[in-house]
Design an enzyme around this catalytic site. Structure first.
Site, mmCIF file in Angstrom:
data_model
loop_
_atom_site.group_PDB
_atom_site.id
_atom_site.type_symbol
_atom_site.label_atom_id
_atom_site.label_comp_id
_atom_site.label_asym_id
_atom_site.label_seq_id
_atom_site.Cartn_x
_atom_site.Cartn_y
_atom_site.Cartn_z
ATOM 1 N N GLY A 134 0.403 -1.438 0.068
ATOM 2 C CA GLY A 134 0.303 0.086 0.092
ATOM 3 C C GLY A 134 1.103 1.215 -0.023
ATOM 4 C CE1 TYR A 180 -0.019 5.177 4.806
ATOM 5 C CE2 TYR A 180 0.279 6.813 6.264
ATOM 6 C CZ TYR A 180 0.813 5.698 6.399
ATOM 7 O OH TYR A 180 1.260 4.116 6.638
ATOM 8 C CE LYS A 240 -1.611 2.187 5.768
ATOM 9 N NZ LYS A 240 -1.185 0.390 6.000
HETATM 10 P P1 NAI Z 1 7.068 1.071 1.329
HETATM 11 O O1 NAI Z 1 6.382 2.090 0.632
HETATM 12 O O2 NAI Z 1 8.953 1.067 1.336
HETATM 13 O O3 NAI Z 1 6.515 -0.433 0.747
HETATM 14 C C1 NAI Z 1 5.207 -0.396 -0.069
HETATM 15 C C2 NAI Z 1 4.582 -1.346 -0.705
HETATM 16 O O4 NAI Z 1 3.620 -1.545 -1.126
HETATM 17 C C3 NAI Z 1 5.951 -0.851 -1.453
HETATM 18 O O5 NAI Z 1 6.757 -1.405 -2.782
HETATM 19 C C4 NAI Z 1 5.241 -0.475 -3.086
HETATM 20 O O6 NAI Z 1 5.573 -0.694 -4.725
HETATM 21 C C5 NAI Z 1 4.100 -1.347 -2.600
HETATM 22 N N1 NAI Z 1 2.115 -1.196 -2.858
HETATM 23 C C6 NAI Z 1 2.267 0.058 -3.459
HETATM 24 N N2 NAI Z 1 1.037 0.116 -4.108
HETATM 25 C C7 NAI Z 1 0.486 -1.004 -4.573
HETATM 26 C C8 NAI Z 1 -0.404 -1.346 -4.911
HETATM 27 N N3 NAI Z 1 -1.532 -0.393 -5.592
HETATM 28 N N4 NAI Z 1 -0.479 -2.934 -5.450
HETATM 29 C C9 NAI Z 1 0.335 -3.735 -4.307
HETATM 30 N N5 NAI Z 1 1.181 -3.061 -4.359
HETATM 31 C C10 NAI Z 1 1.362 -2.435 -3.972
HETATM 32 O O7 NAI Z 1 6.964 1.021 2.844
HETATM 33 P P2 NAI Z 1 7.275 0.347 4.113
HETATM 34 O O8 NAI Z 1 7.568 1.137 4.902
HETATM 35 O O9 NAI Z 1 7.912 -1.201 3.505
HETATM 36 O O10 NAI Z 1 5.630 0.251 4.816
HETATM 37 C C11 NAI Z 1 4.627 -0.954 4.237
HETATM 38 C C12 NAI Z 1 3.756 -0.941 5.263
HETATM 39 O O11 NAI Z 1 3.615 -0.467 7.096
HETATM 40 C C13 NAI Z 1 2.282 -0.344 4.350
HETATM 41 O O12 NAI Z 1 1.237 -0.671 4.362
HETATM 42 C C14 NAI Z 1 2.903 1.522 5.603
HETATM 43 O O13 NAI Z 1 1.358 2.258 5.138
HETATM 44 C C15 NAI Z 1 3.136 0.767 6.541
HETATM 45 N N6 NAI Z 1 3.732 1.313 7.961
HETATM 46 C C16 NAI Z 1 4.773 1.809 7.550
HETATM 47 C C17 NAI Z 1 5.587 2.558 8.596
HETATM 48 C C18 NAI Z 1 7.212 2.241 9.128
HETATM 49 O O14 NAI Z 1 7.475 3.248 9.694
HETATM 50 N N7 NAI Z 1 8.408 2.689 7.384
HETATM 51 C C19 NAI Z 1 4.594 3.183 9.704
HETATM 52 C C20 NAI Z 1 3.243 2.735 9.533
HETATM 53 C C21 NAI Z 1 3.014 1.854 9.365
HETATM 54 C C1 15L Z 2 4.486 5.871 8.785
HETATM 55 O O1 15L Z 2 2.796 5.245 8.950
HETATM 56 C C2 15L Z 2 4.870 5.953 7.728
HETATM 57 O O2 15L Z 2 4.578 5.460 6.682
HETATM 58 C C3 15L Z 2 6.505 6.861 7.630
HETATM 59 O O3 15L Z 2 7.168 6.614 7.230
HETATM 60 C C4 15L Z 2 6.456 7.120 8.924
HETATM 61 O O4 15L Z 2 5.748 8.650 8.373
HETATM 62 C C5 15L Z 2 5.952 6.900 10.213
HETATM 63 O O5 15L Z 2 4.367 6.754 9.911
HETATM 64 C C6 15L Z 2 6.046 7.630 11.470
HETATM 65 O O6 15L Z 2 4.814 8.172 11.993
HETATM 66 O O7 15L Z 2 6.769 7.968 11.101
#
Ligand code: NAI
Ligand code: 15L
Length: 267
Positions: A73, A136, A140
């Site tokens: 996502g 966003y 969630k």
């Molecule tokens: P990211 O952007 O690196 O990975 C998300 C992946 O989802 C990407 O590789 C993207 O290509 C894929 N994607 C997006 N739309 C898509 C679709 N329509 N169909 C198939 N794939 C799709 O993000 P990250 O940081 O790895 O986050 C992973 C999950 O964790 C996300 O859902 C994010 O909202 C959630 N999250 C992450 C946080 C963080 O600190 N990294 C904090 C809070 C939530």
């Molecule tokens: C999220 O949900 C985002 O995906 C990540 O990039 C950060 O912004 C994280 O929250 C945060 O609150 O630090």
């Protein structure tokens, strides 16, 4: 039952790549999916390119697995059309695919931005009501409700993780409260794969001294975080967010972005 056939969505992303590496060789089948390139399949891996907005493709994606880790996502604020397709339609497709395929459980990557408009002098738990700080964050909160529907109505075990800031180390003062270390993220997902639950919402956060979140529900499931952001306090304490709203509300910079409300209503 310890699931052995796992689907990971968002496998090309930051957290997906981390899980791919951490769980390499652990499962009979590790099906990795994303719209972005994922490289070549390793041992036990299956690579399936799939847009989560495509219901038929997601249906086949879910066939033959016991558990799904749903990270796919858009992880930032953007327009309704994109968020609607990837995060809302995508999550509905995923749970519906799981139901039809008889999947046992889904771990859903929710976010602290589902509750980001709460002040940060308040301790929240997974039972605290959503107060999204962005479109966003709302996607969630909706995902958490989709999880509840498929748990109670259709018997899919559902664990929603309101992830804080999953980073190698905290990068500012806010992250001293919201940090989730990479190691603790992997530990929490491992708990999600094996623990006994029906429907739970927990925070994805390390054992931070300054945490804003009571995560006793996660601890009851067996989560034992090993890290505390406080170790980095001297390094990052002086790095503060730029506005009062960002400093005083849990969502940080997401809160002032496009804000046109009344500060006195926020509590
Ligand atoms: P990211 O952007 O690196 O990975 C998300 C992946 O989802 C990407 O590789 C993207 O290509 C894929 N994607 C997006 N739309 C898509 C679709 N329509 N169909 C198939 N794939 C799709 O993000 P990250 O940081 O790895 O986050 C992973 C999950 O964790 C996300 O859902 C994010 O909202 C959630 N999250 C992450 C946080 C963080 O600190 N990294 C904090 C809070 C939530
Ligand atoms: C999220 O949900 C985002 O995906 C990540 O990039 C950060 O912004 C994280 O929250 C945060 O609150 O630090």
């Amino acid at each position: 039952m310890t699931p052995n056939r796992i689907l990971l969505t968002g496998a090309a992303g930051r957290l997906g790549s981390l899980l791919r590496q951490s769980f390499a060789g652990r499962f009979e089948l590790f099906r990795l999916s994303d719209v972005a390139p994922m490289g070549a399949a390793g041992e036990g891996e299956e690579i399936v390119a799939c847009d989560l907005a495509d219901a038929a493709a997601v249906q086949s994606l879910c066939e033959g697995v016991d558990a799904i880790i749903h990270l796919g996502g858009i992880p930032y604020e953007t327009g309704w059309p994109e968020l609607l397709q990837s995060n809302i339609v995508g999550t509905i497709n995923l749970y519906e695919g799981a139901r039809r395929a008889g999947v046992d459980r889904v771990i859903f990557a929710s976010s602290n931005h589902a509750t980001g408009m709460h002040p940060n002098d308040r301790i929240l738990s997974g039972e605290s009501p959503p107060r999204p700080d962005s479109r966003y964050g709302l996607t969630k909160a909706i995902g958490e409700d989709v999880a509840a529907l498929y748990a109670y109505k259709h018997g899919i075990r559902s664990l929603s993780l309101r992830i804080g800031s999953c980073l190698p180390k905290p990068d500012n003062k806010r992250a001293l409260s919201t940090w989730l270390s990479h190691g603790d993220f992997v530990r929490l997902v491992q708990v999600g794969l094996t623990a006994d639950y029906i429907h739970e919402i927990v925070y994805g956060v390390s054992r931070n001294t300054r945490s804003w979140w009571d995560n006793s529900a996660a601890y009851r499931l067996g989560y034992e975080p090993q890290d505390d952001a406080e170790v980095y306090a001297a390094e990052v304490e002086a790095i503060e967010l730029g506005t009062d709203l960002a400093r005083n509300y849990q969502g940080g910079n997401f809160v002032p972005d496009e804000f046109s409300g009344r500060k006195e209503w926020l509590g």
